[in-house]
Design a protein around this motif. Structure first.
Motif, mmCIF file in Angstrom:
data_model
loop_
_atom_site.group_PDB
_atom_site.id
_atom_site.type_symbol
_atom_site.label_atom_id
_atom_site.label_comp_id
_atom_site.label_asym_id
_atom_site.label_seq_id
_atom_site.Cartn_x
_atom_site.Cartn_y
_atom_site.Cartn_z
ATOM 1 N N SER A 114 0.831 -1.202 0.000
ATOM 2 C CA SER A 114 0.000 0.000 0.000
ATOM 3 C C SER A 114 0.873 1.264 0.000
ATOM 4 O O SER A 114 0.495 2.288 -0.554
ATOM 5 N N ASP A 161 -5.070 -5.782 11.958
ATOM 6 C CA ASP A 161 -4.229 -5.227 10.883
ATOM 7 C C ASP A 161 -2.788 -5.760 10.967
ATOM 8 O O ASP A 161 -1.999 -5.554 10.051
ATOM 9 N N THR A 207 -14.942 3.081 5.674
ATOM 10 C CA THR A 207 -14.428 1.970 4.874
ATOM 11 C C THR A 207 -12.945 1.748 5.181
ATOM 12 O O THR A 207 -12.356 0.770 4.758
ATOM 13 N N SER A 208 -12.327 2.678 5.923
ATOM 14 C CA SER A 208 -10.921 2.479 6.297
ATOM 15 C C SER A 208 -10.789 2.471 7.814
ATOM 16 O O SER A 208 -11.674 2.942 8.534
ATOM 17 N N LYS A 209 -9.666 1.935 8.312
ATOM 18 C CA LYS A 209 -9.513 1.819 9.766
ATOM 19 C C LYS A 209 -9.229 3.181 10.406
ATOM 20 O O LYS A 209 -8.690 4.077 9.748
ATOM 21 N N SER A 214 -4.307 9.616 9.504
ATOM 22 C CA SER A 214 -5.300 10.386 8.751
ATOM 23 C C SER A 214 -5.181 11.875 9.101
ATOM 24 O O SER A 214 -5.089 12.241 10.265
#
Ligand code: TYM
Length: 343
Positions: A114, A161, A207-209, A214
């Motif tokens: 990623s 994760d 939709t993301s952790k 972020s």
């Protein structure tokens, strides 16, 4: 006895994902441990350096994270709490393990893939550009394996994760065991202890952790957030316009995330919690999530505010922790050196 090991990066105050996904489980494991079990918890500064860090911010995060671990109930008299960067055994073992790690295994790590995906060649957008990424980011999972194996850990409580990193740790333990065979096994294969509450998602993009990286601070609740901040963030959390509450992680991820959070706070199953809210609206659910979070965070938040300024105490805890950690890992490293022929 078991050897329980886990780590967390000093990249800012832990958020709800870190707490519900991992840290709360550390405290639970400490509470339920048998007297012969060993618990080792590490603040992994070297891992944090795989991404650019401002030195001043890193130094304060490093010390604040120790205060946070104590604030949530990690007891330095029961568990070994220490800074990874105070114990060179981790880097030595990481080097030895890297000499047993096929490059292809690291290329298959989703965290690496990623990162790669976000570094496109400036001239040809369809081509990823490895030259933009540092080697530490690539070998990150080897250092993580070294953290774990330095203590011959048997159990590693982490969020889901980290599953692929744990698989690699078992792989490397097994490769070492087979390459340097002896009468006794060098490393037990460390198993992952998943926290029941699983993955906590971003409040802004479910939709993301939920993550520290972020840029939108509204997307995460920090363990230091005030009641007002918690209320504002939960109120603004993205849900959906479906009437009534159901637990549907695929179709209604935002609503499911709030249910997961509430269930984790009250130690229930999310689907059971959902049943109580069937006929109610998001406003009602959110209000209860706010109350449950404030109830859960209040104690640690106040303890953190007290502890973070006690720098002499924190230094002493770190020093004692490093000594205890080294006493354990030195034994492993002595044996490892003998087996590979560096003696
Ligand atoms: P780190 O610092 O990113 O996260 C610490 C712990 O929090 C969990 N976590 C989550 N759980 C649920 N939902 C989320 N949104 C969420 N975000 C984070 C992580 O799974 C982790 O358990 N590579 C590790 C640090 C590490 C480590 C180790 C862990 C280094 N060496 C050895 C265990 C053993 C990491 O980046 O965690």
């Amino acid at each position: 006895g078991k050897v329980i090991f886990s780590g967390i990066q000093p990249t800012g105050v832990p958020h709800l994902g870190n707490y519900l996904g991992a840290l709360s489980n550390w405290v639970k494991l400490q509470r339920n441990a048998a007297p012969e079990d060993d618990l080792v918890f590490s603040i992994v500064g070297w891992h944090a350096l795989t991404l650019p860090q401002d030195p001043k911010t890193l130094a304060s995060s490093r010390s604040d994270l120790l205060a946070t671990l104590l604030a949530i109930g990690i007891d330095p008299n029961r568990s070994v709490v220490f800074h990874q960067d105070d114990n060179q055994d981790h880097t030595e073992l990481a080097w030895l393990l890297s000499c047993l790690t096929p490059v292809g295994k690291l290329r298959r790590m989703t965290t690496w893939k990623s990162r790669l995906a976000t570094s496109r060649n400036a001239n040809d957008e369809s081509e990823v550009d490895e030259s933009l990424l540092n080697t530490g980011l690539f070998t990150y999972p080897v250092l993580q394996a070294a953290d774990i194996l330095a203590y011959r850990a048997t159990h590693v409580p982490v969020g889901e994760d980290q599953t692929q990193h744990l698989e690699l740790s078992r792989d490397l333990a097994d490769i070492f065991n087979r390459t340097f065979k002896s009468k006794t096994l060098m490393f037990p294969l460390p198993c992952q202890l998943n926290t029941p509450s699983r993955r906590i998602l971003s409040l802004k993009d479910p939709t993301s952790k939920m993550s520290k990286s972020s840029p939108d601070i509204q997307s995460r609740i920090l363990l230091t957030d005030s009641a007002t901040q918690i209320r504002a963030k939960i109120r603004a959390a993205v849900t959906d316009s479906v009437v009534g509450i159901t637990f549907d992680p695929v179709g209604r991820p935002g609503t499911a995330n709030l249910l997961t959070i509430l269930a984790a706070c009250t130690d229930e199953e999310a689907a059971d919690v959902a049943r109580r809210y069937e006929a109610k609206g998001h406003g009602h659910l959110k209000a209860d999530v706010v109350d449950a979070l404030e109830e859960m965070i209040k104690g640690p938040r106040d303890a953190f505010e007290r502890l973070r300024h006690e720098s002499a105490y924190l230094s002493q805890v770190a020093k004692d922790g490093a000594e205890k950690a080294k006493a354990r890992s030195n034994i492993t490293l002595r044996e490892v050196r003998t087996r590979v022929g560096l003696i």
